[in-house]
Design a protein around this motif. Structure first.
Motif, PDB file in Angstrom:
ATOM      1  N   ALA A  61       0.795  -1.290  -0.014  1.00  0.00           N
ATOM      2  CA  ALA A  61      -0.004  -0.113  -0.024  1.00  0.00           C
ATOM      3  C   ALA A  61       0.881   1.323   0.133  1.00  0.00           C
ATOM      4  O   ALA A  61       0.637   2.087  -0.562  1.00  0.00           O
ATOM      5  N   LEU A  62       1.910   1.241   0.528  1.00  0.00           N
ATOM      6  CA  LEU A  62       2.743   2.614   0.688  1.00  0.00           C
ATOM      7  C   LEU A  62       3.637   2.730  -0.562  1.00  0.00           C
ATOM      8  O   LEU A  62       3.423   3.768  -1.162  1.00  0.00           O
ATOM      9  N   TRP A  65       0.780   4.031  -3.105  1.00  0.00           N
ATOM     10  CA  TRP A  65       0.512   5.294  -2.742  1.00  0.00           C
ATOM     11  C   TRP A  65       1.252   6.266  -3.297  1.00  0.00           C
ATOM     12  O   TRP A  65       0.968   7.195  -3.899  1.00  0.00           O
ATOM     13  N   ARG A  66       2.628   5.771  -3.258  1.00  0.00           N
ATOM     14  CA  ARG A  66       3.774   6.757  -3.847  1.00  0.00           C
ATOM     15  C   ARG A  66       4.050   6.514  -5.626  1.00  0.00           C
ATOM     16  O   ARG A  66       4.550   7.447  -6.380  1.00  0.00           O
ATOM     17  N   GLY A  72       3.196  -1.364  -6.392  1.00  0.00           N
ATOM     18  CA  GLY A  72       2.614  -1.900  -5.116  1.00  0.00           C
ATOM     19  C   GLY A  72       2.305  -3.279  -5.190  1.00  0.00           C
ATOM     20  O   GLY A  72       2.449  -3.974  -4.311  1.00  0.00           O
ATOM     21  N   SER A 143      -7.546   1.506  -5.104  1.00  0.00           N
ATOM     22  CA  SER A 143      -7.357   1.979  -3.524  1.00  0.00           C
ATOM     23  C   SER A 143      -6.341   1.330  -3.119  1.00  0.00           C
ATOM     24  O   SER A 143      -6.294   0.242  -2.950  1.00  0.00           O
ATOM     25  N   PRO A 144      -5.476   2.018  -2.307  1.00  0.00           N
ATOM     26  CA  PRO A 144      -4.359   1.314  -1.800  1.00  0.00           C
ATOM     27  C   PRO A 144      -4.890   0.578  -0.571  1.00  0.00           C
ATOM     28  O   PRO A 144      -4.429  -0.728  -0.286  1.00  0.00           O
TER      29      PRO A 144
END
Length: 265
Positions: A61-62, A65-66, A72, A143-144
């Motif tokens: 997820a991190l 997101w980036r 991911g 969605s993360p």
């Protein structure tokens, strides 16, 4: 002569240590190595799945997101593989080679025990990893948090499958090894309870994320159904289970769960 501790009822704490020590790279002290403890360990395996899944989900997820969903997804799949030393992936490749060989059970088991990977194993690994990454990429893109839940569900389904693979009627394909240690150690009621508890937790997490209460449990059920079909095929083909069969069941359940989530949109 059998060790006296093997005749004593296994404690759940001992089973958890056995599970984490066998199914992950996490450093734990395994105090008992016997069939009663193995049964506890395979019943408690979903706890390992939740733990490893949470670590991989957070990392995925991190990164998503980036850097976007595809990276991911690769991160999550890679972290899970690293946290298990690729144990289940290795089992999947070996089982693919054994089933694909078309040889009698004894020869197929010998092929599975070899350290190299044949063409059936390579092809199966590539396709399964591509399917997992593609399915997760879509979840992370949406969605993360949704991607993280998909990782958690797949990791949990994979470890629930281990309990079903070790049901008491299921024999070991050969003496020795992890398969012989854990084969036939899990009562059906225990496998049902572990799976139901995992499904309830995933349903609750799904509600917190705003999705349907049945979405994650249904995907896990489909994944476990796929792993059960593989189990039946392996028992007919090899006359029982091995550690490789359990690893293949775990990866099949995980992939089935992710693909189902992707199809559900």
């Amino acid at each position: 002569m059998q060790d006296a501790s093997a005749r004593e009822p296994a404690r759940w704490g001992e089973g958890l240590r056995f599970a984490f020590g066998t199914l992950s790279v996490l450093r734990v002290r395994v105090e008992r190595w016997d069939r009663p403890t193995a049964g506890r360990a395979m019943t408690a395996a979903p706890v390992v799945g939740l733990t490893l899944g949470a670590l991989a989900a957070g990392a995925g997820a991190l990164v998503a997101w980036r850097a976007g969903g595809p990276l991911g997804a690769v991160t999550a799949v890679g972290v899970l593989a690293a946290l298990t030393r690729g144990l289940h992936l290795d089992g999947l490749a070996d089982v693919a080679d054994g089933l694909g060989s078309g040889k009698p059970a004894e020869d197929a088991l010998r092929i599975m025990k070899q350290s190299d990977i044949g063409p059936f194993g390579v092809l199966t690994l590539v396709l399964v990893l591509l399917a997992q990454i593609a399915a997760l990429a879509g979840r992370f893109d949406a969605s993360p948090a949704g991607g993280a839940l998909a990782v958690l569900a797949s990791a949990t389904a994979a470890r629930c499958a281990l309990g079903w693979g070790c049901l008491r009627p299921v024999p070991a394909a050969r003496p020795g090894g992890l398969g012989a240690m854990v084969a036939g150690t899990v009562p059906p009621a225990a496998a049902v309870a572990a799976t139901a508890g995992s499904a309830l937790l995933l349903a609750t997490l799904g509600l917190l994320d705003g999705s349907s209460v049945l979405r994650l449990p249904l995907a896990v059920a489909v994944g476990l159904g796929c792993s059960w079909l593989l189990l039946r095929r392996c028992v007919r083909r090899f006359d029982g289970i091995t550690g490789d069969v359990l690893g293949a069941m775990a990866e099949t359940a995980a992939t089935g769960t992710l693909v189902t989530l992707a199809l559900m949109g």
